[in-house]
Design a protein around this motif. Structure first.
Motif, mmCIF file in Angstrom:
data_model
loop_
_atom_site.group_PDB
_atom_site.id
_atom_site.type_symbol
_atom_site.label_atom_id
_atom_site.label_comp_id
_atom_site.label_asym_id
_atom_site.label_seq_id
_atom_site.Cartn_x
_atom_site.Cartn_y
_atom_site.Cartn_z
ATOM 1 N N GLY A 557 -1.008 -3.160 12.461
ATOM 2 C CA GLY A 557 -2.044 -4.136 12.801
ATOM 3 C C GLY A 557 -3.098 -4.223 11.701
ATOM 4 N N ARG A 558 -3.349 -3.111 11.070
ATOM 5 C CA ARG A 558 -4.356 -3.093 9.994
ATOM 6 C C ARG A 558 -3.896 -3.957 8.821
ATOM 7 N NH1 ARG A 558 -6.265 2.548 9.705
ATOM 8 N NH2 ARG A 558 -8.005 1.884 10.994
ATOM 9 N N PHE A 559 -2.611 -3.838 8.499
ATOM 10 C CA PHE A 559 -2.062 -4.669 7.414
ATOM 11 C C PHE A 559 -2.081 -6.141 7.812
ATOM 12 C CE2 PHE A 559 1.720 -6.895 5.725
ATOM 13 C CZ PHE A 559 1.277 -7.028 4.421
ATOM 14 N N ASP A 560 -1.678 -6.420 9.055
ATOM 15 C CA ASP A 560 -1.652 -7.815 9.515
ATOM 16 C C ASP A 560 -3.040 -8.451 9.412
ATOM 17 O OD1 ASP A 560 1.002 -7.573 10.042
ATOM 18 O OD2 ASP A 560 0.758 -7.204 12.200
ATOM 19 N N ALA A 561 -4.068 -7.699 9.807
ATOM 20 C CA ALA A 561 -5.433 -8.243 9.778
ATOM 21 C C ALA A 561 -5.861 -8.538 8.338
ATOM 22 C CB ALA A 561 -6.403 -7.249 10.418
ATOM 23 N N LEU A 562 -5.493 -7.651 7.437
ATOM 24 C CA LEU A 562 -5.862 -7.842 6.029
ATOM 25 C C LEU A 562 -5.138 -9.054 5.451
ATOM 26 C CD1 LEU A 562 -7.381 -6.699 3.563
ATOM 27 C CD2 LEU A 562 -5.353 -5.327 3.058
ATOM 28 N N LYS A 563 -3.860 -9.172 5.775
ATOM 29 C CA LYS A 563 -3.054 -10.285 5.266
ATOM 30 C C LYS A 563 -3.616 -11.614 5.771
ATOM 31 C CE LYS A 563 1.776 -11.517 4.691
ATOM 32 N NZ LYS A 563 2.363 -12.466 5.626
ATOM 33 N N LYS A 564 -3.963 -11.611 7.044
ATOM 34 C CA LYS A 564 -4.503 -12.837 7.639
ATOM 35 C C LYS A 564 -5.815 -13.231 6.956
ATOM 36 C CE LYS A 564 -5.546 -14.417 12.147
ATOM 37 N NZ LYS A 564 -6.120 -13.914 13.355
ATOM 38 N N ALA A 565 -6.672 -12.246 6.757
ATOM 39 C CA ALA A 565 -7.969 -12.538 6.129
ATOM 40 C C ALA A 565 -7.767 -13.031 4.697
ATOM 41 C CB ALA A 565 -8.846 -11.285 6.141
ATOM 42 N N ALA A 566 -6.807 -12.438 3.975
ATOM 43 C CA ALA A 566 -6.558 -12.836 2.583
ATOM 44 C C ALA A 566 -6.025 -14.259 2.548
ATOM 45 C CB ALA A 566 -5.577 -11.872 1.933
ATOM 46 N N GLU A 567 -5.095 -14.556 3.440
ATOM 47 C CA GLU A 567 -4.520 -15.903 3.434
ATOM 48 C C GLU A 567 -5.556 -16.942 3.849
ATOM 49 O OE1 GLU A 567 0.087 -14.457 3.816
ATOM 50 O OE2 GLU A 567 -0.884 -15.287 5.608
ATOM 51 N N ALA A 568 -6.450 -16.541 4.764
ATOM 52 C CA ALA A 568 -7.527 -17.465 5.157
ATOM 53 C C ALA A 568 -8.447 -17.744 3.970
ATOM 54 C CB ALA A 568 -8.324 -16.874 6.321
ATOM 55 N N ALA A 569 -8.547 -16.773 3.068
ATOM 56 C CA ALA A 569 -9.392 -16.964 1.881
ATOM 57 C C ALA A 569 -8.636 -17.691 0.770
ATOM 58 C CB ALA A 569 -9.885 -15.607 1.378
ATOM 59 N N GLY A 570 -7.391 -18.092 1.044
ATOM 60 C CA GLY A 570 -6.604 -18.837 0.045
ATOM 61 C C GLY A 570 -5.939 -17.938 -0.976
ATOM 62 N N ALA A 571 -5.879 -16.632 -0.690
ATOM 63 C CA ALA A 571 -5.287 -15.689 -1.650
ATOM 64 C C ALA A 571 -3.849 -15.373 -1.282
ATOM 65 C CB ALA A 571 -6.107 -14.411 -1.683
ATOM 66 N N LYS A 572 -3.102 -14.859 -2.259
ATOM 67 C CA LYS A 572 -1.722 -14.428 -2.011
ATOM 68 C C LYS A 572 -1.729 -12.909 -1.844
ATOM 69 C CE LYS A 572 0.521 -18.341 -2.871
ATOM 70 N NZ LYS A 572 -0.692 -19.110 -2.542
ATOM 71 N N VAL A 573 -0.851 -12.427 -0.958
ATOM 72 C CA VAL A 573 -0.758 -10.982 -0.738
ATOM 73 C C VAL A 573 0.601 -10.500 -1.228
ATOM 74 C CG1 VAL A 573 -0.647 -9.182 1.029
ATOM 75 C CG2 VAL A 573 -2.305 -11.045 1.233
ATOM 76 N N GLU A 574 0.601 -9.432 -1.984
ATOM 77 C CA GLU A 574 1.866 -8.811 -2.373
ATOM 78 C C GLU A 574 1.865 -7.365 -1.926
ATOM 79 O OE1 GLU A 574 3.636 -11.102 -6.220
ATOM 80 O OE2 GLU A 574 3.428 -8.935 -6.397
ATOM 81 N N VAL A 575 2.970 -6.968 -1.275
ATOM 82 C CA VAL A 575 3.082 -5.593 -0.792
ATOM 83 C C VAL A 575 3.759 -4.739 -1.858
ATOM 84 C CG1 VAL A 575 4.195 -4.111 0.932
ATOM 85 C CG2 VAL A 575 3.133 -6.280 1.618
ATOM 86 N N VAL A 576 3.143 -3.602 -2.135
ATOM 87 C CA VAL A 576 3.688 -2.641 -3.089
ATOM 88 C C VAL A 576 3.994 -1.370 -2.299
ATOM 89 C CG1 VAL A 576 3.203 -1.356 -5.205
ATOM 90 C CG2 VAL A 576 2.173 -3.623 -4.865
ATOM 91 N N ALA A 577 5.163 -0.781 -2.532
ATOM 92 C CA ALA A 577 5.515 0.443 -1.814
ATOM 93 C C ALA A 577 6.370 1.322 -2.710
ATOM 94 C CB ALA A 577 6.259 0.099 -0.528
ATOM 95 N N GLU A 578 6.589 2.533 -2.246
ATOM 96 C CA GLU A 578 7.376 3.452 -3.066
ATOM 97 C C GLU A 578 8.772 2.882 -3.322
ATOM 98 O OE1 GLU A 578 7.869 7.298 -1.308
ATOM 99 O OE2 GLU A 578 8.992 8.062 -3.026
ATOM 100 N N LYS A 579 9.317 2.223 -2.276
ATOM 101 C CA LYS A 579 10.632 1.600 -2.426
ATOM 102 C C LYS A 579 10.528 0.118 -2.088
ATOM 103 C CE LYS A 579 12.959 5.837 -1.283
ATOM 104 N NZ LYS A 579 13.382 6.656 -0.168
ATOM 105 N N VAL A 580 11.306 -0.696 -2.789
ATOM 106 C CA VAL A 580 11.207 -2.141 -2.578
ATOM 107 C C VAL A 580 11.709 -2.528 -1.179
ATOM 108 C CG1 VAL A 580 13.458 -2.852 -3.532
ATOM 109 C CG2 VAL A 580 11.453 -4.343 -3.806
ATOM 110 N N GLY A 581 12.498 -1.648 -0.581
ATOM 111 C CA GLY A 581 12.954 -1.914 0.790
ATOM 112 C C GLY A 581 11.800 -1.957 1.779
ATOM 113 N N GLY A 582 10.654 -1.394 1.412
ATOM 114 C CA GLY A 582 9.470 -1.510 2.252
ATOM 115 C C GLY A 582 9.123 -0.225 2.978
ATOM 116 N N VAL A 583 8.279 -0.372 3.990
ATOM 117 C CA VAL A 583 7.810 0.800 4.739
ATOM 118 C C VAL A 583 8.046 0.570 6.229
ATOM 119 C CG1 VAL A 583 6.026 1.347 3.031
ATOM 120 C CG2 VAL A 583 5.452 -0.113 4.991
#
Ligand code: HDE
Length: 689
Positions: A557-583
């Protein structure tokens, strides 16, 4: 995969007008250039299984022949470029000043093609070289193509075109060793610049952050020279052209530029590609500085001297229309590589001035196009062809696609055929009166080499002034010959003694060199705030990129809230993780990553966040790449958001300082929105101290 990346093949009609049969699996039939269907594209024609290849294999011969000739000479300068299609729309009728239809027909949309470029690097060089950026615009107007072949800096190094080959020779790799490429940090460049006092103003611009733009989208463009507008009554007014980015200006830091070149040498083209593909179309306002002879005569400098600006505070920039870039070429070579700009391409109502650099360019560009594209018919290539009707009696030559039709290929003729000139509507040069002695001279009015360099420096914020000093120190430290370093610092004394001292100190010069005798005494001018990037910052995070480092076990939920706020600000979000498969979140949901940590250092982002679980935070603290991600973001004055676990368990391992006001902990509630609001300032400059 987007539609753009699918290979498109054209189905050409055969002799009988029918198209080739589509092969059984839905693909078109592969043919030779002349349309013969190919049965086997995997094997050459041989005798036996292991025997020699036969020269009669026309399929193989044609394929290799064409491949062997795929390259054309790269541009002598501006070799590395990236082109985008778009439109220009006029918002103000300028018929009192010009009869050019593109500047008088409000609401009319004109197709454009823009090619951005670096200057010194070869075609395969990296995007974030410290360099001027080309900003070349081809406008396909109803009265022919108008090419405004400009840069992202409003002045140039030299005053007379005859010095251009010397400038470029000095800037590019040194001829004996063939390095350094795409860099001015070497002896020959600074040798030449320090021997050409007229280059001092440009030297200040190129040592500023203008030469390390964050994106093509975040740069200004300038026509550089003074041009003329001519109205229907034949009255002429002087004009300078500007492109003002609606996205605001932004640059990277030098340390980021160095690292971005390793992490993503295609940083600028990728940025443009992604923006266009996601429908985030960049826009620029076309701005005009309009002035008459009286102003030109009263101005402290010569308006024909391309090493000078006209401060916007003295002649305001009037916005008259908007450029929108909205379509990538279907094929890079077809458009971006083959586009041929030519300063001589102007339209009725626009005219050249006597700027000796512009005059030289008008002469030069045709040669370059003939050399690169190999035929005087390069305007037959679709990207160069006008989109308005055209008719002339030029014929033949290599690759002629349009030849005159009918019997008469000359004019006048009595066949009643062929095009005729139109004295009223056609292009007429402004009938300026010119007289004088034939001579090789530099006008006395071009002799002030330092005043505007000083004005530029004094117009910057303290942060920007520091960056200029740092850049001089970096570049001159790469210069091997002490005399060149000293000579350059000597020029800087005329710009600002404080700057000269900082650079001398940074170079470890034993004593301050002598300042050269200026051809004209330096005059004090008012600082011009328009010259600073930071004084004109966008105050919006729109179009920027947030990099979010995630670990397993987080609160999704914390990530979702951040993503939503970033997109509302017109920004793009990119997720970085240890593996490209994600978390995997605490609730077992997978969040896919765009990038693996090693491939996405924080220099690729405008702001970063780290959302980690307790265990994840401890793990990040043990990973060099993760620590560098955060430590660099901190050193580069980025805004940083942290989950409480990342603040507790990861921050102390990565950054030796306590978090400041540019670092925010994402607790419950408004954390994400407040963070995005802060990001609008783009960097937390207070950390600079
Ligand atoms: Fe250019 N310049 N230039 N230049 N220039 C070229 O033309 C030249 C100058 C600029 O994306 C070349 O097609 C001379 C000033 C841009 O395709 C060449 C002089 C400004 C581009 C050439 C100048 C520019 C070029 C190489 C001194 C800023 C890239 C390839 C009189 C206003 C266009 C080509 C593109 C390209 C010659 C000075 C901008 C060799 C002789 C000043 C943006 O013809």
């Amino acid at each position: 995969m987007t539609d753009k990346t699918k290979v498109k093949t054209e189905s050409k009609p055969g002799n009988g007008g029918e198209t080739h049969q589509v092969a059984g699996d839905g693909h078109e039939t592969m043919t030779t250039q002349v349309g013969m269907p190919i049965s086997d594209d995997q094997n050459t024609l041989k005798i036996g299984d292991r025997g020699p290849t036969l020269v009669e294999d026309q399929v193989f011969r044609e394929k290799l022949f064409h491949f062997d000739h795929e390259r054309i000479p790269e541009r002598v300068v501006h070799a590395r470029g990236y082109g985008v299609h778009g439109t220009f729309e006029l918002t103000e009728d300028l018929s009192d000043l010009t009869r050019a239809r593109i500047l008088t027909e409000v609401g009319e949309k004109t197709d454009v093609f823009v090619r951005f470029s670096t200057v010194a690097g070869n075609k395969g060089s990296f995007d974030l070289a410290r360099d001027v950026r080309g900003f070349a615009v081809k406008l396909y107007t109803k009265e022919g193509n108008w090419d405004l072949v400009g840069n992202n800096i409003p002045v140039f190094f030299i005053q007379d075109a005859i010095k251009f080959p010397d400038l470029i020779h000095a800037a590019k790799q040194e001829p004996d060793r063939a390095f350094p490429q795409a860099q001015t940090a070497h002896d020959n460049f600074w040798d030449f610049i320090s021997l050409m006092p007229e280059a001092t103003h440009m030297a200040l611009w190129i040592m500023s952050d203008r030469t390390i733009p964050r994106s093509f989208r975040f740069m200004e463009g300038f026509g550089v020279h003074t041009f003329r507008l001519v109205n229907a009554e034949g009255k002429s007014t002087f004009v300078k052209f500007h492109w003002k980015p609606r996205q605001g200006m932004q640059s990277v830091l030098w340390d980021e530029a160095v690292k971005i070149n390793g992490a993503d040498p295609d940083f600028h083209r990728r940025d443009m590609w992604n923006a266009i593909q996601s429908g985030d179309y960049p826009q620029w306002d076309l701005g005009l500085q309009i002035f008459d002879d009286a102003f030109a005569d009263s101005f402290d400098f010569d308006v024909l001297d391309a090493t000078k600006i006209i401060p916007e505070e003295q002649v305001p920039v009037r916005k008259v229309g908007t450029l929108t870039l909205n379509r990538m070429p279907d094929n890079f070579f077809a458009d971006t590589e083959q586009v041929a700009f030519q300063t001589g391409n102007i339209v009725p109502g626009i005219d050249h001035s006597n700027d000796p650099l512009l005059q030289g360019r008008n002469f030069s560009y045709l040669d370059t196009q003939l050399k690169r594209l190999g035929s005087p018919n390069f305007n037959h290539i679709p990207i160069n062809a006008p989109k308005c009707p055209f008719a002339h009696l030029q014929q033949d030559g290599h690759m002629a696609m349009h030849n005159p039709v009918g019997r008469a290929n000359y004019e006048p003729n009595s066949h009643g055929e062929g095009p005729r000139e139109v004295p009223e509507r056609g292009f007429r040069s402004y009938p300026a009166e010119e007289a004088g002695t034939k001579q090789r001279v530099r006008s006395e009015t071009f002799a002030d080499h330092y005043s505007q360099a000083r004005q530029f420096y004094l117009s910057q914020t303290d942060v920007e002034k520091d960056h200029i000093a740092d850049a001089f120190i970096f570049e001159l430290s790469k210069v091997e010959r002490l005399a060149i370093r000293q000579r350059m610092v000597g020029h800087l004394i005329h710009v600002d003694e404080g700057l000269a001292e900082m650079v001398a100190e940074g170079l470890g010069l034993a004593e301050m060199p002598e300042a050269p005798e200026p051809a004209r005494p330096v005059i004090e001018t008012e600082p011009s705030p328009a010259l600073s990037i930071l004084k004109n910052a966008p105050e919006s995070f729109a179009g920027r990129k947030l990099g979010v480092l995630l670990t397993d076990g987080i609160d999704g939920g914390r990530f979702d809230a951040l993503k939503k706020a970033a997109e509302a600000a017109g920004a793009k979000v990119e997720v970085v993780a240890e593996k490209v498969g994600g978390v995997t979140t605490a609730r077992g949901k997978t969040i896919e990553a765009h990038e693996k940590l090693d491939g996405a250092p924080s220099v690729l982002y405008d702001a970063v966040a780290v959302i980690a679980s307790e265990e994840g935070a401890a793990k990040l603290g043990r990973m060099h790449g993760a620590r560098a991600f955060l430590a660099d973001a901190h050193a580069h004055k980025k805004f940083i958001a942290l989950s409480p676990e990342a603040r507790e368990g990861f921050w102390p391992a990565a950054v030796p300082a306590d978090p400041d006001d540019g670092v925010m902990v994402l607790d419950e509630g408004e954390g994400a929105t407040a963070f995005l609001e802060a990001c609008a300032a783009l960097r937390f400059w207070e950390r600079e101290a």
